[in-house]
Structure formats: structure tokens, C-alpha cells
Design a protein around this motif. Structure first.
Motif, PDB file in Angstrom:
ATOM      1  N   GLY A  38      19.455 -32.704 -31.992  1.00 47.62           N
ATOM      2  CA  GLY A  38      20.484 -32.968 -32.978  1.00 47.62           C
ATOM      3  C   GLY A  38      20.386 -34.369 -33.553  1.00 47.62           C
ATOM      4  N   ALA A  39      21.051 -34.579 -34.689  1.00 50.83           N
ATOM      5  CA  ALA A  39      21.130 -35.916 -35.288  1.00 50.83           C
ATOM      6  C   ALA A  39      22.302 -36.655 -34.637  1.00 50.83           C
ATOM      7  CB  ALA A  39      21.318 -35.799 -36.792  1.00 50.83           C
ATOM      8  N   ASP A  40      22.194 -36.843 -33.330  1.00 55.10           N
ATOM      9  CA  ASP A  40      23.292 -37.416 -32.548  1.00 55.10           C
ATOM     10  C   ASP A  40      22.745 -38.374 -31.500  1.00 55.10           C
ATOM     11  OD1 ASP A  40      22.201 -35.639 -30.629  1.00 55.10           O
ATOM     12  OD2 ASP A  40      23.683 -34.092 -31.097  1.00 55.10           O
ATOM     13  N   GLU A  41      23.648 -38.996 -30.765  1.00 61.16           N
ATOM     14  CA  GLU A  41      23.241 -39.986 -29.761  1.00 61.16           C
ATOM     15  C   GLU A  41      22.390 -39.360 -28.672  1.00 61.16           C
ATOM     16  OE1 GLU A  41      23.347 -41.786 -25.893  1.00 61.16           O
ATOM     17  OE2 GLU A  41      24.697 -40.131 -26.431  1.00 61.16           O
ATOM     18  N   LEU A  42      22.710 -38.128 -28.288  1.00 63.42           N
ATOM     19  CA  LEU A  42      21.904 -37.464 -27.267  1.00 63.42           C
ATOM     20  C   LEU A  42      20.483 -37.217 -27.759  1.00 63.42           C
ATOM     21  CD1 LEU A  42      24.372 -34.844 -25.702  1.00 63.42           C
ATOM     22  CD2 LEU A  42      23.745 -37.116 -24.855  1.00 63.42           C
ATOM     23  N   ALA A  47      17.882 -31.710 -36.177  1.00 66.52           N
ATOM     24  CA  ALA A  47      18.592 -30.565 -36.735  1.00 66.52           C
ATOM     25  C   ALA A  47      20.063 -30.896 -36.965  1.00 66.52           C
ATOM     26  CB  ALA A  47      18.474 -29.373 -35.794  1.00 66.52           C
ATOM     27  N   SER A  48      20.747 -30.037 -37.741  1.00 71.82           N
ATOM     28  CA  SER A  48      22.172 -30.228 -37.986  1.00 71.82           C
ATOM     29  C   SER A  48      23.013 -29.825 -36.777  1.00 71.82           C
ATOM     30  CB  SER A  48      22.607 -29.417 -39.206  1.00 71.82           C
ATOM     31  OG  SER A  48      22.332 -28.038 -39.019  1.00 71.82           O
ATOM     32  N   GLU A  49      22.467 -28.993 -35.899  1.00 74.11           N
ATOM     33  CA  GLU A  49      23.198 -28.596 -34.695  1.00 74.11           C
ATOM     34  C   GLU A  49      23.086 -29.678 -33.620  1.00 74.11           C
ATOM     35  OE1 GLU A  49      23.175 -24.672 -33.227  1.00 74.11           O
ATOM     36  OE2 GLU A  49      22.262 -23.821 -35.031  1.00 74.11           O
ATOM     37  N   ALA A  50      23.993 -29.629 -32.656  1.00 73.82           N
ATOM     38  CA  ALA A  50      24.007 -30.624 -31.583  1.00 73.82           C
ATOM     39  C   ALA A  50      22.789 -30.464 -30.682  1.00 73.82           C
ATOM     40  CB  ALA A  50      25.280 -30.475 -30.756  1.00 73.82           C
ATOM     41  N   THR A  51      22.387 -31.552 -30.056  1.00 75.99           N
ATOM     42  CA  THR A  51      21.309 -31.504 -29.068  1.00 75.99           C
ATOM     43  C   THR A  51      21.683 -30.542 -27.941  1.00 75.99           C
ATOM     44  OG1 THR A  51      20.654 -33.777 -29.559  1.00 75.99           O
ATOM     45  CG2 THR A  51      19.998 -32.896 -27.415  1.00 75.99           C
ATOM     46  N   GLY A  52      20.715 -29.754 -27.493  1.00 73.22           N
ATOM     47  CA  GLY A  52      20.958 -28.774 -26.434  1.00 73.22           C
ATOM     48  C   GLY A  52      21.419 -29.429 -25.140  1.00 73.22           C
TER      49      GLY A  52
END
Length: 312
Positions: free
Chosen positions: A66-70, A91-96
Motif C-alpha cells: 500500500g501507499a502507507d507507512e507499512l 497500490a491504492s489498497e492497504a499493505t497486507g
């Protein structure tokens, strides 16, 4: 000849909790604390390969976060292990994420939220090595159609394809198993996965060794059945199966053992080792991974594997 390990698979963050026993349906079990670790079968296997291989072999990861901190943390972790992340997309979805309970005996129960892993497609392999020296390593935590397409692409270029049938779908259809395995050279399964694949194509009886051999003949590929403390059975079409023992060790946590085996086996093939030696190294590494908590954190280095190589 040396080449590349190309892992096409999942990237997760693991939340790990130690409990006295794994909860039954409807039950709540308390644990004292939890740890946040890096995981995903794809990432785990890439890290295992990178730790075990020589500097002459490149390990590359194709996946999605994901495009997030994780996602940032996952990529940074891969880079610390010398893993090429050129083919990892945001991706637009959160990191697994995976939620893991480990009981007092070291056994585990795992629930995975796929997140960005669901977006992975075979076009991530564009620009990646496709030649004779490439070993593609697949698992079952990303879209199956994308894995089949990736396998066909690498196979067409002369590479070797290794599939870890984990997690295996419930009651897989015969056509699905055959399509999945058609471009595969080596199928790695545990006992549950061996039974599922065998039953799907009509192999339901006989000893484990016999079923592995018959599955190998039926699908025209090598089958490696991992049996935990009982070691490994290896079958190739038209050949007598052979076994490889595991190390006799005290088990702390089995979470990453299977992924360790897969990554180290693929690394051995990429280094040009024969199958028996690649399996031997992988079995030793998987045993050593059970001595410590976690998946990637427990995976042995090349030096640790070499220390034990002469004990079998």
C-alpha cells in the motif's frame, strides 16, 4: 552456473501473539503482548533466499504494498536484505497484514488480510530476468491467474519455476491444479497440501511417499513434500523417491520453517546446485528456523547453514 531468484508473491506485516493455546471457534484467549514483524509468504521466501545465497546470485521481489507507512517499512526491510524491489508496486489498497497466534508447543494459526497483494499482476515481471538462470518462486497468497501467467512467462524464457502450494484452496478443482502446475518444475507441499492436490486429481490412498511419487508422475513435475520434524520426501517423474532428514532440534516456533525451505531451495537451484544438495541445504535451514521466534527474524544465514551441512 549462477542466476537469479525472482520471487512473485505476497508482502505483509505480521502481528504475532503468544498464547497458551490457540483459540477454538467462539473462544477468546488472552496473550501478554504482541510483536509487529515483517511477513507474507513471498517476502519471507525472498528473505530466506537472500540470507542463504552467495553474493553472485541476485534476489528480486515482485509484489505490491500500500501507499502507507507499512508499505514504506516493508520496502525498507527488503532492501536491508539485498533484495531488489524494482518490481514492487504501490497500490491504492492497504499493505497486507497477517494475524498470528503461537501456542506453548510452537504451533501456529494464521489469518491473512490480503490488501494490496490482491492487485499483483504478471506485468510486474517486465524488465526482470527471464533466461535459463532465473528461478521463479511462487506461492498462493496472490491472484492465482497472475501466478500462472508469470510462470508461463518465465518458463517460456527457459527459466525454472518453483511453486509452493500454500495456502492451498479448499477442495481445488482438477482443472485448476493442472493449469496451475502445467508451467511448474517443482511443487513444494506439506502433508495437507499434498492430500489436497492428490485428491483433486484422483490420488487419495497409499503412503505419503507413494502419493508424492504418483502426483509427480501425474503432473510431470518434481514434488517435494515437507514433513516437519520427519524431514522431506522428494519425488521426480519415473524415479524412485528419496528422503532428507531434518535436524534434531528444540522447537521454539515453526512459523517460518516452510518459507525458509522454499527460499533456500530456490537459492540452491539458482546457484547451480543439484537437487539433492539444494534439498539438503533447505531442510537444514528450515530446521534452524524453528529455533527462534518469528518468520524472517528466525531465518538462518548462509554461514549458519554451512556450519550444519556436514552433520547429515
Amino acid at each position: 552456473m549462477t542466476g537469479d531468484v525472482l520471487v512473485f508473491g505476497s508482502l505483509n506485516v505480521d502481528l504475532v501473539c503468544r498464547v497458551e493455546r490457540i483459540a477454538s471457534p467462539g473462544e477468546t484467549v488472552l496473550g501478554p503482548t504482541y510483536e509487529r514483524l515483517f511477513g507474507g509468504k513471498g517476502a519471507n521466501q525472498a528473505v530466506a533466499a537472500a540470507r542463504a545465497t552467495s553474493s553472485e546470485v541476485s534476489v528480486r521481489m515482485a509484489g505490491a504494498v500500500g501507499a502507507d507507512e507499512l508499505g514504506d517499512a516493508v520496502l525498507a526491510n527488503l532492501k536491508t536484505h539485498r533484495i531488489d524491489v524494482t518490481a514492487v508496486t504501490r497500490a491504492s489498497e492497504a499493505t497486507g497484514a497477517a494475524f498470528i497466534s503461537i501456542d506453548a508447543e510452537g504451533e501456529n494459526a494464521i489469518t491473512v488480510a490480503s490488501g494490496a497483494n490482491r492487485t499483483l499482476s504478471a506485468d510486474r515481471l517486465e524488465g526482470m530476468p527471464h533466461g535459463e538462470g532465473t528461478v521463479l518462486l511462487l506461492q498462493m497468497e496472490t491472484p492465482h491467474a497472475a501466478s500462472i501467467e508469470a510462470a508461463r512467462s518465465i518458463k517460456a524464457g527457459g527459466g525454472t519455476v518453483v511453486l509452493n502450494l500454500a495456502p492451498v484452496p479448499a477442495r481445488p478443482a482438477p482443472a485448476f491444479i493442472r493449469a496451475l502446475c502445467d508451467p511448474v518444475d517443482w511443487l513444494i507441499v506439506n502433508e495437507i497440501e499434498l492430500s489436497a492436490a492428490g485428491q483433486a486429481i484422483g490420488i487419495a490412498d497409499g503412503s505419503l511417499r507413494d502419493r508424492a511419487s504418483r502426483l509427480s508422475d501425474a503432473l510431470s513435475l518434481g514434488v517435494i513434500a515437507t514433513l516437519g520434524a520427519r524431514g522431506v520426501v522428494v519425488a521426480e517423474p519415473g524415479a524412485e523417491p528419496f528422503t532428507q532428514a531434518a535436524l534434531d532440534i528444540s522447537v521454539e516456533d515453526t512459523t517460518g520453517a516452510g518459507d525458509t525451505f522454499c527460499g533456500v531451495f530456490a537459492a540452491g537451484l539458482a546457484e547451480g546446485l543439484d537437487v539433492r544438495l539444494a534439498v539438503r541445504r533447505a531442510a537444514i535451514a528450515a530446521s534452524l528456523a524453528c529455533r527462534r521466534l518469528g518468520a524472517q527474524t528466525a531465518m538462518p544465514t548462509r554461514g549458519e547453514i554451512e556450519t550444519f551441512i556436514d552433520l547429515q
